[in-house]
Motif scaffolding. Structure first.
Motif, mmCIF file in Angstrom:
data_model
loop_
_atom_site.group_PDB
_atom_site.id
_atom_site.type_symbol
_atom_site.label_atom_id
_atom_site.label_comp_id
_atom_site.label_asym_id
_atom_site.label_seq_id
_atom_site.Cartn_x
_atom_site.Cartn_y
_atom_site.Cartn_z
ATOM 1 N N GLU A 281 5.694 33.839 50.298
ATOM 2 C CA GLU A 281 5.627 32.692 49.357
ATOM 3 C C GLU A 281 5.992 31.392 50.057
ATOM 4 O OE1 GLU A 281 8.056 33.881 46.013
ATOM 5 O OE2 GLU A 281 6.688 35.573 45.650
ATOM 6 N N ARG A 285 3.560 28.151 50.523
ATOM 7 C CA ARG A 285 3.875 26.754 50.147
ATOM 8 C C ARG A 285 3.524 25.821 51.306
ATOM 9 N NH1 ARG A 285 8.288 29.231 47.625
ATOM 10 N NH2 ARG A 285 9.692 28.844 49.384
ATOM 11 N N LYS A 288 -0.197 25.394 51.306
ATOM 12 C CA LYS A 288 -0.688 24.579 50.180
ATOM 13 C C LYS A 288 -0.425 23.089 50.405
ATOM 14 C CE LYS A 288 -0.973 27.775 46.361
ATOM 15 N NZ LYS A 288 -0.011 28.836 46.016
ATOM 16 N N GLU A 289 0.661 22.782 51.110
ATOM 17 C CA GLU A 289 1.003 21.368 51.335
ATOM 18 C C GLU A 289 0.168 20.717 52.444
ATOM 19 O OE1 GLU A 289 5.673 22.259 50.218
ATOM 20 O OE2 GLU A 289 5.155 21.706 52.268
#
Ligand SMILES: Cc1ncc(COP(=O)(O)O)c(C=O)c1O
Length: 382
Positions: A281, A285, A288-289
């Motif tokens: 996870e 993240r 995704k950033e």
């Protein structure tokens, strides 16, 4: 901060290799028991340590009593080849391949065992259509494709009333996912992945239907001694009680015991899974950033939580090589270039022995390395 300013904080343990993987946190060689070293592995002590290692494995991954566990030669490859060579040939075979290791089992089924299997393939990043599998066949597959970061979602697709046997190469899957053991007739793995153990031995798990096959079927080809699991048509039970076929590395066994005790102390399988999930996870993240990072495995339902493979915008093999070399030279990340046969990209191990804070600390270093290598490439062409 300029695009190429170095981040202040490095991962405390920059070990992100997908095998051998990071040692468990707190591991130190002097912590290993050494009484069994320099002794016969067939002495009472050696056998007791091997049996204890087997008992710990059973406890940590909650293996039902229906299944046997043996420590065998040749790491995961040895264990999987042993299963293929002793049990295949009794019925038709299907092999599934979506990355390099699955493809390796296809090659051996075709070229070595000359089995003419049905091969169901998918490209890197994808999973083949599991509904196509005919369970009257023996079926070979990789639970977690370490080189593409694509895994099977669960065991739902494995027929409960199968006539063939299911063979799972589960080396980067055990200790990271729930494995429905009633659906698995044969599973193999090695200690250096999710456990952070040493490369040396393979672990062979056999369900009752696999034992039945071994005791009722003799392959047409000769079997070397290191593959032999039966004697006079009966399973050699000693292999599953710590009486190994040949000499094991007791140092590797002691190291595995230490890792398993660490895992047990954390709370066993659930705790290992939770660590791996948190790491995956945290990496997600980071992805995704950043619009220049992506997942090779598009579908989150079948995306690995251990060997996470990433695409890097505009990166060819040379770019990835430079980026990973730069991070290695800084001591910020070791061994994160994707596998040699996979599309150019990064592969970051998120198994339980990695700390989430280290994954989090990796993000800014990826930014720095990406910007640095890009700037160098632009300067070279200017
Ligand atoms: C899915 C898979 N199968 C087989 C292997 C080979 O394992 P070993 O080196 O333990 O024989 C690996 C190693 O990374 C793997 O990831």
């Amino acid at each position: 901060m300029t695009a190429t300013a170095k981040p202040a904080r490095k991962p405390a343990r920059p070990y992100f290799s997908s095998g051998p993987c990071a040692k468990p946190p707190g591991w130190f060689p002097a912590k290993l028991s050494t009484e069994s070293l320099g002794r016969s592995h067939r002495a009472k002590l050696g056998k007791a340590r091997l049996q204890y290692c087997i008992d710990l494995m059973r406890d940590v991954f909650q293996l039902p009593e229906t299944h046997r566990i043996g420590i065998v030669p040749g790491s995961d490859t040895g264990a999987f080849e042993m299963a293929m060579w002793t049990m295949l040939g009794a019925r038709r075979v299907t092999t599934l391949a979506w990355e390099s290791f699955g493809e390796g089992w296809v090659t051996d089924a075709v070229k070595q065992l000359k089995l003419d299997p049905t091969v169901i393939r998918a490209d890197y990043g994808e999973l083949p259509d599991l509904a196509q599998v005919d369970w009257s066949n023996d079926v070979l597959f990789t639970w977690n494709g370490t080189t593409s970061g694509v895994r099977v979602p669960d065991g739902e697709w494995i027929a409960a009333d199968r006539q063939g046997l299911s063979f799972a190469d589960a080396t980067s899957a055990v200790f990271a996912y729930d494995i429905p053991w009633d659906k698995v007739d044969v599973a193999t793995f090695s200690w250096q992945k999710v456990l952070g153990g040493e490369g040396a031995h393979g672990v062979l798990i056999l369900g009752p239907r696999a034992v039945e096959r071994l005791e009722s079927y003799t392959p047409a080809w000769p079997l070397p001694k290191v593959f032999r699991l039966t004697k006079a048509g009966k399973l050699v039970e000693g292999v599953f009680k710590g009486e190994t076929i040949n000499t094991p590395s007791m140092l590797a066994v002691e190291d595995a015991i230490w890792a398993l005790e660490w895992a047990q102390g954390l709370g066993g399988l659930q705790a290992l899974k939770a660590r791996s999930d948190a790491n995956a996870e945290a990496l997600d993240r980071i992805v995704k950033e950043r619009d220049w990072l992506g997942h090779l495995a598009a579908d989150p339902a079948t995306r690995s939580k251990t060997s996470v493979c990433l695409t890097v915008e505009g990166a060819d093999a040379d770019f990835v090589k430079r980026l990973s070399a730069l991070l290695e030279a800084e001591g910020a990340a070791y061994d994160i270039a994707g596998y040699r046969d996979a599309p150019p990209g990064l592969r970051i191990w998120c198994g339980a022995t990695v700390d989430t804070a280290d994954i989090e600390a990796l993000g800014p270093w990826l930014d720095w390395a990406w910007a640095t290598v890009k700037a160098e490439a632009q300067a070279a062409t200017a």
